[in-house]
Design a protein around this motif. Structure first.
Motif, mmCIF file in Angstrom:
data_model
loop_
_atom_site.group_PDB
_atom_site.id
_atom_site.type_symbol
_atom_site.label_atom_id
_atom_site.label_comp_id
_atom_site.label_asym_id
_atom_site.label_seq_id
_atom_site.Cartn_x
_atom_site.Cartn_y
_atom_site.Cartn_z
ATOM 1 N N LYS A 187 0.866 -1.320 -0.144
ATOM 2 C CA LYS A 187 0.084 0.016 -0.015
ATOM 3 C C LYS A 187 0.758 1.262 0.008
ATOM 4 N N GLU A 188 1.835 1.217 0.752
ATOM 5 C CA GLU A 188 2.815 2.539 0.926
ATOM 6 C C GLU A 188 3.399 2.800 -0.413
ATOM 7 N N LEU A 189 3.632 1.522 -1.199
ATOM 8 C CA LEU A 189 4.379 1.601 -2.506
ATOM 9 C C LEU A 189 3.625 1.948 -3.665
ATOM 10 N N GLY A 190 2.136 2.030 -3.398
ATOM 11 C CA GLY A 190 1.165 2.560 -4.364
ATOM 12 C C GLY A 190 0.615 1.415 -5.103
ATOM 13 N N HIS A 191 0.934 0.002 -4.496
ATOM 14 C CA HIS A 191 0.367 -1.207 -5.193
ATOM 15 C C HIS A 191 -0.691 -1.831 -3.930
ATOM 16 N N GLU A 192 -1.380 -1.119 -3.404
ATOM 17 C CA GLU A 192 -2.540 -1.795 -2.419
ATOM 18 C C GLU A 192 -3.282 -2.717 -2.931
ATOM 19 N N PRO A 193 -3.151 -3.959 -2.346
ATOM 20 C CA PRO A 193 -3.941 -5.000 -3.028
ATOM 21 C C PRO A 193 -5.645 -4.600 -2.821
#
Length: 246
Positions: free
Chosen positions: A177-183
């Motif tokens: 999520k912090e990396l912009g890839h929140e599942p």
């Protein structure tokens, strides 16, 4: 007159199974010994032994060497695959490890390696693209309960806590999520099967117990597969739960 020839191991197992289901023998209770069954049914020792072993093969009983055969207890840990709401109402599949009394041991973290063919296909990776692999064991007391291996493309995980031993609060999903890839969506396949020798040893599984294998792919809002997990649960310890709208 001896009942040998009229009574089979299957009929002994059927009688005991019925008594277990009726509550005559409750979880933790000791079943009649081979000698007692020989007397009751008028059968040879091997017939009585086979009848008891059939119940063990079904997962209904456990043998404690030197003590006898006991009705197996089943107080399952709920593995909630549909998840629970976090503080920001994001739904992620999690297991309440605190309530279940489980602790997580990180067994290995490999920052970059070739994925298994299974993981490569699930993540939609081209040949040659590597992944960060995290292997973990969930333990209750001293009993291993769950073994999991997760794979995240190195294009996402490289030089982040996902590739480190200490991943931080919230685990992989929080870091994604912090990396912009929140599942935001998950695809999950579940199979029940008998364990391999390695799984019997790793999870200390009782004879006759199946495992539940969960294969989960997490996707972000753009539909990108950001993690693939292969999770093996001791089938004698877990119940899977799914909650969905009709």
């Amino acid at each position: 007159m001896s009942r040998e020839g009229r009574v089979t191991a299957s009929s002994i197992a059927k009688d005991l199974r019925a008594e277990i289901r009726a509550g005559t023998y409750k979880p933790g209770d000791r079943l009649p010994s081979e000698a007692a069954l020989m007397t009751t049914y008028g059968v040879a020792r091997m017939t009585a032994r086979h009848g008891l072993s059939m119940l063990k093969d079904e997962g209904l009983t456990v043998t404690r060497h030197g003590s006898g055969v006991f009705v197996r207890s089943f107080d399952p840990i709920v593995f909630d695959s549909t998840g629970s709401a976090s503080d920001d109402s994001t739904i992620t599949p999690v297991m309440d490890e605190t309530d279940a009394g489980l602790t997580v041991r990180t067994l290995a973290v490999t920052p970059a390696e070739d994925p298994t063919e299974e993981a490569r296909k699930a993540l939609g990776l081209q040949p040659g693209v590597q992944v960060t692999t995290r292997e973990r064991l969930h333990v209750k007391g001293r009993k291993p309960m769950l073994h999991g291996v997760s794979y995240v493309p190195t294009s996402i995980a490289a030089d982040t806590p996902i590739a480190e031993d200490e991943i931080g609060p919230g685990g992989t999903y929080a870091r994604l999520k912090e990396l912009g890839h929140e599942p935001v969506r998950f695809h999950e396949d579940v199979v029940a099967r008998m364990p391999t020798i390695e799984e019997i040893e790793a999870l200390r599984i009782e004879p006759g117990t199946a495992v539940l294998q969960v294969m989960r792919t997490a996707l972000d809002a753009q539909g990108l597969a950001v993690e693939y997990s292969r999770i093996v649960l001791d089938g004698g310890e877990f119940m899977l739960r799914y909650d969905f709208d009709a």
